[in-house]
Design a protein around this motif. Structure first.
Motif, short mmCIF file in Angstrom:
data_model
loop_
_atom_site.label_atom_id
_atom_site.label_comp_id
_atom_site.label_asym_id
_atom_site.label_seq_id
_atom_site.Cartn_x
_atom_site.Cartn_y
_atom_site.Cartn_z
N ALA A 284 0.84 -1.20 0.00
CA ALA A 284 0.00 0.00 0.00
C ALA A 284 0.88 1.25 0.00
O ALA A 284 0.56 2.25 -0.66
N SER A 285 1.97 1.21 0.74
CA SER A 285 2.89 2.35 0.76
C SER A 285 3.49 2.61 -0.62
O SER A 285 3.60 3.77 -1.05
N ALA A 286 3.85 1.53 -1.32
CA ALA A 286 4.43 1.67 -2.66
C ALA A 286 3.40 2.26 -3.63
O ALA A 286 3.71 3.17 -4.42
N VAL A 287 2.17 1.75 -3.57
CA VAL A 287 1.11 2.25 -4.46
C VAL A 287 0.80 3.71 -4.14
O VAL A 287 0.63 4.54 -5.05
N ALA A 288 0.73 4.07 -2.87
CA ALA A 288 0.44 5.45 -2.49
C ALA A 288 1.54 6.39 -2.96
O ALA A 288 1.26 7.53 -3.37
N MET B 260 3.22 10.79 -6.61
CA MET B 260 4.12 11.36 -7.61
C MET B 260 3.38 11.68 -8.89
O MET B 260 3.67 12.67 -9.55
N ARG B 261 2.40 10.84 -9.27
CA ARG B 261 1.64 11.12 -10.50
C ARG B 261 0.79 12.37 -10.34
O ARG B 261 0.65 13.16 -11.28
N LEU B 262 0.22 12.55 -9.16
CA LEU B 262 -0.71 13.65 -8.98
C LEU B 262 -0.04 14.95 -8.56
O LEU B 262 -0.46 16.03 -8.96
N LEU B 263 1.03 14.84 -7.74
CA LEU B 263 1.63 16.05 -7.17
C LEU B 263 3.13 16.16 -7.42
O LEU B 263 3.78 17.06 -6.88
N GLY B 264 3.69 15.25 -8.17
CA GLY B 264 5.12 15.30 -8.41
C GLY B 264 5.91 14.83 -7.20
O GLY B 264 5.45 13.98 -6.43
N ASP B 265 7.10 15.42 -7.04
CA ASP B 265 7.96 14.99 -5.91
C ASP B 265 7.32 15.30 -4.56
O ASP B 265 7.53 14.56 -3.57
N GLY C 33 4.41 14.89 -3.80
CA GLY C 33 3.39 13.87 -3.53
C GLY C 33 3.90 12.77 -2.61
O GLY C 33 3.09 12.08 -1.97
N ILE C 34 5.22 12.58 -2.55
CA ILE C 34 5.77 11.54 -1.67
C ILE C 34 5.45 11.86 -0.21
O ILE C 34 5.01 11.00 0.55
N VAL C 35 5.67 13.13 0.15
CA VAL C 35 5.40 13.54 1.54
C VAL C 35 3.90 13.48 1.83
O VAL C 35 3.47 12.98 2.87
N VAL C 36 3.11 14.00 0.87
CA VAL C 36 1.65 13.99 1.05
C VAL C 36 1.13 12.57 1.17
O VAL C 36 0.29 12.25 2.03
N ALA C 37 1.63 11.68 0.29
CA ALA C 37 1.18 10.28 0.29
C ALA C 37 1.54 9.60 1.61
O ALA C 37 0.76 8.80 2.15
N THR C 38 2.71 9.91 2.15
CA THR C 38 3.14 9.30 3.41
C THR C 38 2.19 9.66 4.54
O THR C 38 1.71 8.78 5.29
N PHE C 39 1.87 10.95 4.71
CA PHE C 39 0.99 11.38 5.79
C PHE C 39 -0.46 10.92 5.56
O PHE C 39 -1.15 10.50 6.50
N ALA C 40 -0.90 10.99 4.28
CA ALA C 40 -2.27 10.60 3.97
C ALA C 40 -2.48 9.10 4.22
O ALA C 40 -3.48 8.67 4.81
N LEU C 41 -1.51 8.30 3.76
CA LEU C 41 -1.63 6.84 3.94
C LEU C 41 -1.56 6.47 5.42
O LEU C 41 -2.27 5.56 5.87
N THR C 42 -0.71 7.17 6.17
CA THR C 42 -0.63 6.90 7.61
C THR C 42 -1.98 7.13 8.29
O THR C 42 -2.43 6.32 9.11
N LEU C 43 -2.64 8.23 7.92
CA LEU C 43 -3.94 8.55 8.50
C LEU C 43 -4.99 7.52 8.08
O LEU C 43 -5.79 7.06 8.92
N VAL C 44 -4.97 7.14 6.79
CA VAL C 44 -5.95 6.17 6.28
C VAL C 44 -5.77 4.81 6.97
O VAL C 44 -6.74 4.18 7.41
#
Length: 427
Positions: A77-81, A86-91, A93-104
């Motif tokens: 799930a971390s890899a997919v997030a 990165m597709r949606l927000l570029g570089d 997006g890695i930070v955003v995906a990390t915090f968002a996935l942690t919350l989810v």
């Protein structure tokens, strides 16, 4: 993942989060299931319970399997997030995906499923055991390898996973379970079971009829007096003695006495021939032990003796049973004890010879029961002297007054209502 569309990645991520929630809920559900209810269901041949019980026999393998699955889906799930970010927000997006996935994961894959499993362990554990058992067969080599490494590390600190701690309850823990059973057990059933557990802590000395209160007949009395006492005897068995109770002869059953009284020739020799041998009981014998001894020896009554062989009192099978089921009575509501007289002001006039344990039961008091058995003895021990005049004192928070003293014995005590300390509100 470049060839996979963004929508497909969201679907994959959602499935992975659900799988993570499944593993989390399965772990909590199976580990928090009631082991005693589980054993009962296993005895009842409940298939789901048997599967869960089989998995719990090796908790190291079960936990290893669940954690392998949980970590696999969480890493995936971390890899997919990360790819989605990165597709949606570029570089960024890695930070955003990390915090968002942690919350989810925290909300949907940890807290929510684990809380649900803790509240309804059987509903989660039973169905999930089917999948877990299948996964254990598929991933068995991986699970065994991981367990071999972890078990080796545990053995270095002196822990063996094969030595599973037995889930047994102490008496005090079992009493807590009974008291917390609520509506599942009627109150009178709870009281009876708790009383059975307490039989080991109560001795025959605590419940015996003191020697000065034993209803007995002196065989050396006039024959007419003996016949009259036998005719008016209120107990099934009557003790016979010579001059003093320490020289006890034996018990005569009222049925045998009545049968002899109908005969023309009934005298002391024929009465003595009908006497039954005395059964002696050491005063320190616990009620649990004595109940078994009564059963083994086919006895229902015995004389309690101290270490010197002197008679201290009398105890019957009925006395022990009353400790479990309560006092036997022919009326719907038991009559108040003759030793207790409640006054209009809430105070209680109590006979000095009243048994402390009986007073605690009847009045719902909490006087100390370790030591003297009577209220008089409790007061004398507290004062370390025999009072000669009326005086007031307090024992275990209960104010009381010695009202009557006769022949160096406390005859009547007035016990006042137990007042609880009130907290003073600040002005």
């Amino acid at each position: 993942m470049d060839d996979i569309s963004t929508s497909a990645l969201f679907i994959i991520l959602g499935v992975l989060v659900l799988l993570s929630g499944y593993f989390s809920s399965s772990e909590t559900g199976i580990m928090s299931i009631n082991r005693y209810r589980l054993r009962h269901l296993v005895k009842e041949k409940h298939k789901s319970a048997q599967r869960v019980d089989e998995l719990l026999k090796r908790p190291d393998r079960l936990i290893g399997l669940i954690l392998i699955g949980n970590n696999l889906v969480n890493i995936a799930a971390s890899a997919v997030a990360t790819v989605l970010g990165m597709r949606l927000l570029g570089d960024a997006g890695i930070v955003v995906a990390t915090f968002a996935l942690t919350l989810v994961i925290l909300i949907f894959a940890e807290v929510t499923p684990k809380t649900l499993a803790a509240l309804y362990p059987e509903k989660i554990a039973f169905p999930s055991s089917v999948i877990l058992k299948l996964l254990l067969k598929i991933l068995f080599p991986v699970v065994v390898t991981v367990n071999w490494i972890t078990n080796g590390m545990l053995k270095l600190i002196g822990v063996s996973p094969e030595q599973i701690e037995e889930h047994s309850l102490s008496k005090e823990e079992l009493k807590t379970v009974l008291n917390e059973s609520g509506a599942m057990l009627p109150t009178n059933h709870q009281d009876m079971m708790t009383s059975i557990l307490d039989l080991d802590h109560v001795t025959v000395e605590d419940i015996m009829i003191p020697r000065n209160e034993i209803n007995a007949i002196d065989i050396n009395d006039d024959w007419k007096d003996i016949s009259k006492k036998l005719t008016n005897a209120q107990h099934t068995r009557v003790l016979l003695y010579r001059d003093q109770i320490d020289d006890a002869v034996g018990f005569i059953h009222s049925r045998d006495a009545l049968r002899l009284l109908t005969k023309e020739q009934f005298d002391k020799p024929s009465l003595l021939r009908a006497v039954r041998e005395i059964y002696y009981i050491p005063e320190s014998t616990s009620l649990n032990t004595q109940l078994l001894k009564f059963q083994q020896n086919k006895e229902r009554i015995g004389l309690v003796v101290d270490e010197y062989g002197d008679i201290q009192g009398l105890v019957t099978l009925e006395d022990i049973l009353e400790e479990v089921v309560g006092d036997f009575t022919t009326t719907k509501t038991p009559a108040p004890s003759d030793e207790v007289d409640v006054q209009n002001d809430g105070s209680v006039m109590v006979d000095g010879g009243a048994n402390v344990r009986d007073l605690n039961k009847e009045m719902r008091w909490h006087l100390p029961t370790e030591g003297p058995k009577t209220l008089s003895g409790l007061i004398v021990e507290h004062l370390e002297d025999i009072p000669q005049t009326q005086l007031g004192l307090k024992i275990a928070g209960y104010p009381m007054e010695v009202v009557e003293i006769k022949e160096n014995m406390i005859k009547v005590v007035k016990v006042y209502p137990h007042k609880k300390k009130k907290s003073v509100k600040p002005h």
